[in-house]
Each structure stands twice: as C-alpha cells, then as structure tokens.
Design a protein around this motif. Structure first.
Motif, PDB file in Angstrom:
ATOM      1  N   ARG A  30       0.828  -1.212   0.000  1.00  0.00           N
ATOM      2  CA  ARG A  30       0.000   0.000   0.000  1.00  0.00           C
ATOM      3  C   ARG A  30       0.862   1.262   0.000  1.00  0.00           C
ATOM      4  O   ARG A  30       0.388   2.335  -0.385  1.00  0.00           O
ATOM      5  CB  ARG A  30      -0.943  -0.016   1.199  1.00  0.00           C
TER       6      ARG A  30
ATOM      7  N   GLY B 160       3.268   1.539  -1.931  1.00  0.00           N
ATOM      8  CA  GLY B 160       3.768   1.644  -3.293  1.00  0.00           C
ATOM      9  C   GLY B 160       5.029   0.858  -3.573  1.00  0.00           C
ATOM     10  O   GLY B 160       5.687   1.078  -4.595  1.00  0.00           O
TER      11      GLY B 160
ATOM     12  N   CYS C 266      -4.075  -7.844  -2.205  1.00  0.00           N
ATOM     13  CA  CYS C 266      -3.539  -6.486  -2.094  1.00  0.00           C
ATOM     14  C   CYS C 266      -2.556  -6.200  -3.228  1.00  0.00           C
ATOM     15  O   CYS C 266      -2.544  -5.094  -3.792  1.00  0.00           O
ATOM     16  CB  CYS C 266      -2.868  -6.293  -0.742  1.00  0.00           C
TER      17      CYS C 266
ATOM     18  N   THR D 255      -3.137  -3.167  -5.872  1.00  0.00           N
ATOM     19  CA  THR D 255      -2.177  -2.063  -5.968  1.00  0.00           C
ATOM     20  C   THR D 255      -1.359  -2.096  -7.246  1.00  0.00           C
ATOM     21  O   THR D 255      -0.745  -1.092  -7.625  1.00  0.00           O
ATOM     22  CB  THR D 255      -1.210  -2.086  -4.768  1.00  0.00           C
TER      23      THR D 255
ATOM     24  N   ASN E 205       1.330  -3.813  -7.568  1.00  0.00           N
ATOM     25  CA  ASN E 205       2.727  -4.039  -7.212  1.00  0.00           C
ATOM     26  C   ASN E 205       3.049  -5.525  -7.199  1.00  0.00           C
ATOM     27  O   ASN E 205       2.174  -6.361  -6.946  1.00  0.00           O
ATOM     28  CB  ASN E 205       3.030  -3.424  -5.840  1.00  0.00           C
TER      29      ASN E 205
END
Length: 366
Positions: A87, A89, A111, A115, A117
């Motif tokens: 979260r 980044g 997650c 995101t 990522n």
C-alpha cells in the motif's frame, strides 16, 4: 542500468542470508534496514554497509527512494508488513511461507493485485537444476499424461531449538503458525505445484504428529506447540493426485526424493533420475545437470534470472524477466497445509472450500 534500491525488514537469521546473497548480486543496493532489535540492526547494518536504519519499519516504507522491500520476519508478521509495504507503493519480496494462514496469504495476494505491485515469495526449490531439468522433460512431453506426484521432506532430528539450533520462536504456534509443514514442506510442495503447472486443489486428507522424544528442558523452555511430522493426500481437478510426508524428526535413515509420474515416464528429483520404457525395456536414466546448466547459461538469454529466488526477483525488478507466479504457488501450498491441519482436526477429508472458510487470520497486529 541504475541499481535497484531496496530496503530489508528483519535482520535475523533469514535476513542475514538474504543480505549475503544481495552482496553477491550486481544491480541492487540495500539502502535501508529495519528491525526492533537495535543492537542486531546496528551490527548487521555495519557489516553490510547499510546507511539508513530504523526500529519502525513504517519509517523505512516512507522513503521515496526505495522501489522494493524484502520482508524477513516470522510467519505471522508477513501479512501485516507486506500489505503495508504494498500500500506504500513498494514491490515486495517475502520469505516463505507466504503467511501464517491461508486467509492472510490471500489478503496479501489480493492487495498485490489491487495495488498493481509485484509480490514474490521465496520458494528456493523452483530454481534448482533438478527443477529445471524436470520442467524441460515435462514440457517436451517425455512423461506423457501426468497423474500422480509425491512430495518428500526428511530430517532425522532437525526440529528448531529443541534439537540444538535456531530460536524457540520457530516452534511456537502463536508466532510461526506451523512446524514441519510450514518450515520445510513449503519447499517440496511448491516445487511440485510449479512442475504440475499449479493444479487446482479440490480435497485434502491428512494427519500430523509430535511423537519423537526431545530434550525435556528445551521442550519446556520453548513451549513447543507445532507438528514435527505431517502427512497428506491431495486430490486436484482433472484427476491428478499427490501424496506427501514432511518430517522434522522421524526414526528412519532417510526418504527417497520427491517424484512425478506420468503415462510415459517418471522423474525423481533427488537424486535426479528419469524412468521410461524403450523398445519394451524398462530404462532408468541419469543426466549431467552441471553440463546442462553450463550450456543453457551460454545459449539462453537471461538464464541468470533463474539462478535463485533473489536473482529472479532482481531480474523482475529490472524488467528482464516476468515474475513467476510464486505468490499463487505459495498460496496454494498454504491451502494444502491448512487442509492437513483441518483434516486432522475433523478426522476426515476436507474440500478446498471448507479449508478457505475455516481459515482464520493469525497475523500479529502492529
């Protein structure tokens, strides 16, 4: 190419192993480290020349000059720290197992997807010469239709702390969440799931044990509360099956290596061998894996991207290789492990839906 700037969270036994590997890789710079143990943090950071040091990992995550982090903490810290990093980044490389429970691991995978990522889990057996050779034979159809696999892991008396090495945190369920299955089984199960092209788990049956004698003083001091032996039988979609045994401690002198069998041939992973029938004759074959490895490194582009888990992670960060689905493999491995625990508890075979529904978070709130 500019070096990838990363931070490491946790500088204990595993964190030091990761740092030792990073020191041998080109194109990466560990610029920050975090750990609650100030003395160990200072000692380790001094040794590896890490300038920025934090006792609160959140301060490390706030750095805008870090693209990725390496999470080297105990199992039940994996989910909260990884999710916070995603979260923030950052791309995340996390130690195995993915988390302390399936539900926590799924939260991590979800997650990462939300995101955008990358999430990479340390599954070292995916990069061995044996895995590469087996993958090549399977891809070329030399095994025919795959229908059964066997996951094997052996230690005679290799339980952390109680058998003389490691910290007692490895054998406390409230911190590690599991024993032999989470510590070593993840390597062997994930290796087979990768070779089988990540089949869908349908049902699991299993049993766990803690029977081998141990030093009574260390048992008391450690609060030993995890399994030393896990056994299971897994049914996948399409009729594929797998049986498994993973031992931290067992009164035997060893197991044969993990294996995969198909309609036309079979492979044993350790020691590596190939078995088939030629001209109505049974054949058992060995290979020169060192020569294979040398040749492939000379002829195949970016072969170094598959030398180790960290080499692959770095290559993915550099954009030289597409990240293998290690997070999904690790999550499926966790589903199987939790399925064995649930089967033990209920005394029957359980479905993947039951396992997912019964899974509860073991994450330690930070």
């Amino acid at each position: 190419m500019e070096p990838q700037r990363i931070g490491i969270i946790g500088v204990g036994q595993i964190g030091k192993q990761h740092l030792e590997t990073y020191a041998k890789l080109q194109g990466v710079e560990v610029v920050a480290a975090a750990d609650v143990n100030v003395q160990e943090l200072e000692r380790t950071a001094d040794k590896y020349g890490i300038r920025h040091r934090y006792t609160d990992f959140r301060e490390l995550l706030a750095r805008e000059d870090i693209q990725a982090v390496d999470v080297c903490l105990h199992n039940n810290f994996h989910a909260p720290v990884t999710i916070a990093a995603l979260r923030a980044g950052k791309h995340v490389y996390c130690e195995k197992p993915i988390a302390g429970s399936y539900t926590d691991g799924k939260a991590m995978v979800d997650c990462a997807r939300e995101t955008g990522n990358m999430l990479h889990i340390q599954l070292g057996t995916l990069y061995t010469k044996e895995t590469k050779a087996a993958k090549a034979l399977i891809a070329d159809g030399k095994l025919g239709k795959l229908y059964h696999a066997r996951s094997m892991g052996f230690r005679r008396r290799g339980r952390p702390y109680v058998d003389g090495y490691g910290a007692p945190t490895f054998v406390k369920k409230e911190i590690s969440a599991g024993g032999a299955l989470f510590d070593m089984g993840v390597y062997h199960i994930s290796q087979l799931l990768y070779l089988l092209d990540l089949p869908v788990v349908e049902r699991v049956s299993g049993k766990t044990y803690q029977e081998t004698d141990m030093d009574p003083v260390r048992r008391e001091a450690s609060g030993y509360s995890v399994e030393e032996l896990g056994l299971g039988f897994i049914r996948f979609a399409g009729g594929l099956t797998m049986d498994m045994i993973e031992a931290w401690a067992i009164q035997l002198n060893g197991f044969e290596g993990s294996s995969i069998i198909g309609s036309q041939g079979g492979v044993r992973l350790s020691p590596f061998s190939f078995h088939t029938t030629l001209s109505d004759m049974d054949m058992n074959a060995t290979f020169d894996l060192d020569a294979m490895d040398y040749r492939w490194h000379q002829l195949r582009e970016n072969q170094d991207a598959y030398d180790s888990s960290q080499s692959h992670w770095l290559a993915a960060l550099q954009g030289r290789a597409q990240l293998l689905p290690t997070a999904q493999i690790a999550l499926s491995t966790m589903l199987i492990s939790e399925g064995i625990y649930l089967s033990e508890k209920l005394g029957r075979e359980v479905t993947s839906e039951e396992i997912a529904a019964a899974s509860v978070s073991t994450a330690i709130k930070l």
